[in-house]
Design a protein around this motif. Structure first.
Motif, PDB file in Angstrom:
ATOM      1  N   LYS A 255       0.835  -1.206   0.000  1.00  0.00           N
ATOM      2  CA  LYS A 255       0.000   0.000   0.000  1.00  0.00           C
ATOM      3  C   LYS A 255       0.867   1.253   0.000  1.00  0.00           C
ATOM      4  O   LYS A 255       0.625   2.190  -0.778  1.00  0.00           O
ATOM      5  CB  LYS A 255      -0.905  -0.022   1.233  1.00  0.00           C
ATOM      6  CG  LYS A 255      -1.720   1.244   1.448  1.00  0.00           C
ATOM      7  CD  LYS A 255      -2.524   1.132   2.748  1.00  0.00           C
ATOM      8  CE  LYS A 255      -3.236   2.426   3.097  1.00  0.00           C
ATOM      9  NZ  LYS A 255      -3.980   2.330   4.361  1.00  0.00           N
ATOM     10  N   TYR A 259       0.960   3.914  -3.103  1.00  0.00           N
ATOM     11  CA  TYR A 259       0.657   5.324  -2.855  1.00  0.00           C
ATOM     12  C   TYR A 259       1.836   6.212  -3.248  1.00  0.00           C
ATOM     13  O   TYR A 259       1.659   7.292  -3.822  1.00  0.00           O
ATOM     14  CB  TYR A 259       0.326   5.533  -1.373  1.00  0.00           C
ATOM     15  CG  TYR A 259      -1.078   5.154  -0.974  1.00  0.00           C
ATOM     16  CD1 TYR A 259      -1.852   4.313  -1.755  1.00  0.00           C
ATOM     17  CD2 TYR A 259      -1.629   5.627   0.208  1.00  0.00           C
ATOM     18  CE1 TYR A 259      -3.134   3.959  -1.373  1.00  0.00           C
ATOM     19  CE2 TYR A 259      -2.924   5.286   0.597  1.00  0.00           C
ATOM     20  CZ  TYR A 259      -3.671   4.450  -0.197  1.00  0.00           C
ATOM     21  OH  TYR A 259      -4.938   4.109   0.197  1.00  0.00           O
ATOM     22  N   GLY A 317      -2.133   8.583   2.689  1.00  0.00           N
ATOM     23  CA  GLY A 317      -1.261   9.168   1.684  1.00  0.00           C
ATOM     24  C   GLY A 317      -0.560  10.419   2.165  1.00  0.00           C
ATOM     25  O   GLY A 317       0.556  10.722   1.730  1.00  0.00           O
ATOM     26  N   VAL A 422      -6.430   5.630  -4.345  1.00  0.00           N
ATOM     27  CA  VAL A 422      -5.294   6.452  -4.772  1.00  0.00           C
ATOM     28  C   VAL A 422      -5.756   7.867  -5.095  1.00  0.00           C
ATOM     29  O   VAL A 422      -5.145   8.854  -4.678  1.00  0.00           O
ATOM     30  CB  VAL A 422      -4.593   5.812  -5.985  1.00  0.00           C
ATOM     31  CG1 VAL A 422      -3.615   6.794  -6.615  1.00  0.00           C
ATOM     32  CG2 VAL A 422      -3.855   4.539  -5.569  1.00  0.00           C
TER      33      VAL A 422
END
Length: 563
Positions: A255, A259, A317, A422
């Motif tokens: 992940k 990202y 993020g 995203v």
């Protein structure tokens, strides 16, 4: 510095400020963007680590900054968004000057132009979150660290590094750990004297003592803070180093890398172009760069954070803004070097010996910088399929009520889900859709509240009710994956309690609203027990009025009773 040069810098700086405002103000969000944003907002009214307003470790600088801006506006979201905008301006200016110190004014303009419109940085400049501090302090540390390396005896930049490290910790205490190696490296490589280091320690202790004192005063004392610290376990919740599943940890690492790849996508294209067109030159250039102190400084600002995210904990993020200034600096240098290589090829071609080198380099810099910025802008403003209102709402609700992995959408739905996650922090549409979602929910619930007292049973929007509807009873109902249990909290007047009995008696005079998506695994069972009337609201959002005047609603291990 010559007067003409000073004026050019002043005009360039003013232009960058205007450009940052022009790309942020028209798109700034009007509603609190995420759960943590709500916690921060409540924290300006009633600061409580126990109530998770804000969450540990306290974010005292963020709260105090917001309270200062609230002297000029009554809109809490606006105050927090202005923090993001002001930090964005500071980060752009600092990175501009850091790149100029690293490799000249041309690279400074390249870096500032790319950074200004990089999607992840742009998005977090529009919303009420705390992540722009990462970008600001990383950029500031890069500038002062690089300046210190140009003039080892310049005490101003050394003490600036120390003060910035402390203030970064006041905003996000994890930054003390992540940025400390860069400050230590700068001190060691510039051979600061023992006396100056002792002075710096004194300055650090003084500045830190001020914000730590404010933190303890706000949270109720040292013992309260230490108790909250002892109860904090989030950083041990993912890593295999703390006994968690290695497979789960690998998913978190993937992940993080996905990202990061999405955040760096425009610069990845430049790197691929360089690797294909000039593979040998690029390899030699990278080997040479590793020997420079400045390159190491840029790297050390980013690497500890990346290691922490990969091996300890990674969630959102926005964390990546700690790394992105260093990556943008590297990308700006690469664009400049590509332009130099291109100019060299043209100059060494037959018949071109008399061509001027600088115009060739400038043209290529403009072309490459424009292309990178254009890709970033297109990424940010394009309404990608898979990030439309309905899919956003469903994914948001799915995340919020804790759906198990087995219940997540399968292919091709999983691809849309991944795309949505995203785009959630790299697109303008995501910011706008979030505003639509939250404003629509709030408007509908407020309309109901105007008709009379309401009680809300909520599976995913309860944090916003906590702030926006403090006069209503709100029961937040969360499923942590257990087949037969739910966790229930109750909020009223900015106070929340989790110590609730198995049977909860709801006010007989109130209208009971159920906030639950039809996709929720428990919906069918609940709908079979009570009569539900869906409120008029946009597609993808579900609020139901329980029309029964009395009921016993059995929900796994809890019972909600209205008599």
């Amino acid at each position: 510095m010559p007067l003409a040069e000073r004026r050019r810098r002043q005009l360039t700086g003013a232009g960058l400020v205007i450009a940052t405002l022009a790309t942020r103000l028209p798109f700034a969000t009007t509603m609190l963007a995420e759960f943590d944003s709500v916690n921060f907002a409540v924290g300006t009214v009633r600061y409580s680590l126990e109530q998770v307003t804000p969450h540990f470790p306290g974010y005292i600088l963020h709260i105090l900054f917001a309270k200062l801006l609230l002297l000029f506006t009554s809109d809490t979201n606006q105050a927090f968004v202005w923090i993001s905008i002001l930090l964005s301006i500071g980060s752009v200016l600092y990175l501009w000057r850091a790149a100029a110190v690293l490799r000249g004014e041309r690279v400074g303009l390249i870096a500032a132009s790319i950074w200004l419109v990089l999607p992840i940085f742009w998005y977090y400049g529009l919303v009420a979150t705390a992540y722009e501090y990462e970008a600001f302090f990383a950029s500031a540390l890069l500038y002062h660290g690089l300046r210190l390396m140009r003039s080892h005896t310049n005490r101003v930049h050394f003490f600036a590094l120390v003060i910035l490290l402390s203030l970064a910790g006041a905003a996000r205490q994890s930054s003390l750990l992540l940025f400390f190696p860069a400050v230590m490296y700068a001190a060691l490589v510039t051979r600061q004297s023992a006396g100056r280091i002792l002075q710096a320690i004194g300055v650090f202790v003084l500045v830190t003592g001020v914000w730590v004192s404010a933190l303890f005063a706000y949270c109720g004392g040292v013992l309260v803070y230490l108790h909250a610290m002892s109860a904090e376990s989030i950083y041990r919740s993912q890593s295999f180093l703390f006994g968690n599943s290695f497979t789960e940890h690998l998913a978190i690492m993937a992940k993080c890398l996905v990202y990061l790849g999405a955040s760096c996508f425009p610069l990845i294209l430049v790197t691929l172009y360089a690797a294909i067109k000039y593979p040998k030159r690029l390899r030699a250039f990278m080997i040479e760069a590793r020997e420079h102190e400045s390159f190491r400084m840029v790297t050390i600002v980013a690497v500890p954070a990346l290691a922490f995210y990969l091996f300890i904990y990674f969630m959102k993020g926005g964390y990546l803004l700690t790394l992105m200034p260093s990556i943008v600096l590297a990308g700006a240098v690469l664009i400049d070097q590509l332009s130099i290589w291109h100019a060299y090829d043209i100059k060494t071609a037959p018949g071109n010996a008399l061509l001027l080198t600088r115009p060739i380099i400038t043209r290529r810099v403009l072309i490459l910088t424009f292309l990178v910025a254009a890709v970033s802008i297109a990424w940010f403003v394009t309404p990608f399929p898979g990030n439309d209102q309905a899919s956003f709402d469903r994914a948001f609700a799915h995340d919020a009520f804790g759906a198990r992995r087995s219940s997540l959408p399968k292919q091709p739905g999983a691809l849309r889900y991944a795309l949505d996650r995203v785009l959630a922090f790299t697109s303008l549409q995501s910011a706008r859709e979030g505003d639509v979602l939250h404003s629509t929910m709030l408007r509908t619930l407020r309309d109901e509240a105007r008709k009379g007292e309401i009680t809300i049973l909520d599976t995913w929007w309860h944090r916003w009710e906590y702030y926006y509807l403090p006069g209503s009873f709100s029961y937040d109902i969360r499923d942590y994956g257990g087949r037969d249990t739910i966790a229930v909290g109750r909020s009223i007047g900015y106070l929340r309690t989790m110590d609730l009995p198995q049977v909860m008696i709801l006010p007989s005079t109130s209208s009971v609203l159920l906030v639950i998506p039809r996709e929720h695994p428990a919906f069918a069972d609940l709908a079979a027990q009570v009569h539900l009337e869906r409120l008029p609201i946009s597609d993808g959002l579900d609020i139901w009025r329980i029309t029964d005047s009395s009921f016993h609603l059995n929900w796994k291990n809890r019972v909600f009773v209205k008599r």
